[in-house]
Structures are given as structure tokens and as C-alpha cells.
Write a protein that holds these residues in place. Structure first.
Motif, short mmCIF file in Angstrom:
data_model
loop_
_atom_site.label_atom_id
_atom_site.label_comp_id
_atom_site.label_asym_id
_atom_site.label_seq_id
_atom_site.Cartn_x
_atom_site.Cartn_y
_atom_site.Cartn_z
N ILE A 85 -50.60 93.60 57.91
CA ILE A 85 -51.69 94.28 58.58
C ILE A 85 -52.35 93.24 59.48
CG2 ILE A 85 -53.90 95.48 58.32
CD1 ILE A 85 -51.51 97.07 57.28
N VAL A 86 -52.60 93.61 60.72
CA VAL A 86 -53.16 92.69 61.70
C VAL A 86 -54.36 93.33 62.37
CG1 VAL A 86 -52.72 91.44 63.86
CG2 VAL A 86 -50.91 91.65 62.14
N SER A 112 -55.13 88.61 59.54
CA SER A 112 -53.87 89.23 59.13
C SER A 112 -53.66 89.02 57.64
CB SER A 112 -52.69 88.66 59.92
OG SER A 112 -52.51 87.30 59.64
N THR A 113 -52.87 89.90 57.07
CA THR A 113 -52.47 89.77 55.68
C THR A 113 -51.06 90.32 55.55
OG1 THR A 113 -53.08 90.25 53.38
CG2 THR A 113 -53.42 92.02 54.97
N VAL A 114 -50.30 89.75 54.64
CA VAL A 114 -48.93 90.20 54.42
C VAL A 114 -48.70 90.36 52.92
CG1 VAL A 114 -46.47 89.70 54.79
CG2 VAL A 114 -48.15 88.90 56.45
N THR A 115 -48.03 91.44 52.55
CA THR A 115 -47.57 91.61 51.18
C THR A 115 -46.05 91.66 51.19
OG1 THR A 115 -47.83 94.01 51.37
CG2 THR A 115 -49.64 92.80 50.37
N TYR A 116 -45.45 91.01 50.22
CA TYR A 116 -44.00 90.85 50.17
C TYR A 116 -43.43 91.60 48.97
CZ TYR A 116 -45.50 86.93 53.04
OH TYR A 116 -46.11 86.15 53.99
N ARG A 117 -42.32 92.27 49.19
CA ARG A 117 -41.66 92.97 48.10
C ARG A 117 -40.28 92.38 47.81
NH1 ARG A 117 -41.62 99.29 47.90
NH2 ARG A 117 -43.64 98.84 47.01
N ARG A 118 -39.54 92.06 48.84
CA ARG A 118 -38.19 91.51 48.70
C ARG A 118 -38.05 90.28 49.60
NH1 ARG A 118 -37.81 94.66 45.04
NH2 ARG A 118 -36.78 96.65 44.99
N GLU A 133 -50.03 97.89 61.88
CA GLU A 133 -49.20 97.72 60.69
C GLU A 133 -47.84 97.26 61.18
OE1 GLU A 133 -48.28 100.40 56.91
OE2 GLU A 133 -47.39 101.19 58.76
N GLN A 134 -47.30 96.24 60.51
CA GLN A 134 -45.97 95.75 60.83
C GLN A 134 -45.16 95.72 59.54
OE1 GLN A 134 -47.52 92.27 63.41
NE2 GLN A 134 -45.66 93.01 64.42
#
Length: 172
Positions: free
Chosen positions: A124-125, A79-85, A110-111
Motif C-alpha cells: 500500500i502506497v 508505504s507498507t508491504v505484507t508478504y505471503r510467499r 495498492e500494488q
């Protein structure tokens, strides 16, 4: 953990007509235990909340009984996560979970996290299913069970396909 236990042990009712490629929405609120020292949701908590979203996705499909009958259960391969807020105490937010596609090994999801229509984060998982004996269940077998036979995978977005190759979860 409590939210995930409830979502898995006492899943919400299936949504009639829900298809494998339809998004599932989970609505939550930031709790005190979700926060880190800087008073926003801790990055590790996002992963736990994504677990809840995926459990609700399976519940919406009515999948838990079918999976239990076969002794199959989901695990995260990558999994990977990108953060905006940031999310802060008391804020309501939504997690939208959808299948992007699959290959012979894994299902790609996609979550997205949003608050009042504003993009917060994207995960994304690469999900895999295992049998109780520990064997890997081919993703197309899971798709046939949950989405019906003959459902073809949509093409993966380029960024997801590149990520899958980079973390070595894509079918070889």
C-alpha cells in the motif's frame, strides 16, 4: 535501479482508453541482484520493484508528458508491504498497480505481487506529487489532470484508511 530508470526515462506506450482507476500490470523476472543472503527477493527490492510498477502505471495513462509540462513529479509519502510467499531466482511474476482512492493530500495505491495466480505480497502506497519549486500539489489536481475533471474518489478500504491515519498521511 536500471529497470526504474528505463521505465521513467523511456516509458512504455500509453494504453488507449486506460482510466485512472484501471489496474496496470508489470511483468518481471527475479534477477540475481534481487536476492538476499537467503536466496529470495530482498524486502527492500520489493519497494524498488513497486517503483517500477508505479512508473508503468503512469506510462499506461500517458501521464509523463502532462506531469513534465507542469513540473510535477511523484514521491512516496508512506508505504507498507505484507508478504505471503517468497520469490526466488528466475521466477516470473506480475505487479498489479491500481489507485484505491485519494484525499486532499495523497493518492492511495495498492500494488500486488503474484506468480501464476498465487498471491505473493501486497503493498500500500500513499503517493504525493511535488512541483519543481518544492510545493505540494493537491491530489485532486493530479487526479483532474490524469483522470479528468469531476472524477470522485472511491471510498478507501477500511484497512487503508486506518493505516493512513496511523502513519499520519491522511488529510486532516
Amino acid at each position: 535501479m536500471i529497470q526504474l530508470a528505463l521505465a521513467s526515462a523511456r516509458p512504455r506506450a500509453a494504453v488507449p482508453g486506460r482510466g485512472l482507476l484501471d489496474p496496470s500490470v508489470t511483468r518481471l523476472r527475479v534477477r540475481l541482484g534481487d536476492l538476499d543472503f537467503y536466496r529470495h527477493v530482498n524486502n527492500g527490492v520489493y519497494l524498488a520493484l513497486m517503483d517500477v510498477g508505479r512508473a508503468n502505471f503512469l506510462a499506461d495513462l500517458g501521464a509523463f508528458g502532462h506531469l513534465r509540462e507542469r513540473g510535477w513529479y511523484p514521491v512516496v509519502a508512506a508505504s507498507t508491504v505484507t508478504y505471503r510467499r517468497s520469490l526466488t531466482l528466475g521466477q516470473r511474476f506480475e505487479i498489479s498497480t491500481r489507485v484505491l482512492g485519494w484525499d486532499a493530500r495523497v493518492v492511495y495505491l495498492e500494488q500486488t505481487f503474484s506468480r501464476n495466480g498465487e498471491h505473493i505480497a501486497r503493498g500500500i502506497v500513499a503517493g504525493r506529487f511535488l512541483s519543481r519549486s518544492g510545493d505540494r500539489v493537491p491530489a485532486p489536481d493530479v487526479v483532474a489532470l490524469l483522470g479528468g475533471p469531476g472524477v470522485d474518489s472511491p471510498p478507501l478500504p477500511d484497512d487503508v484508511a486506518a493505516w493512513a491515519r496511523a502513519v499520519d498521511v491522511a488529510a486532516r
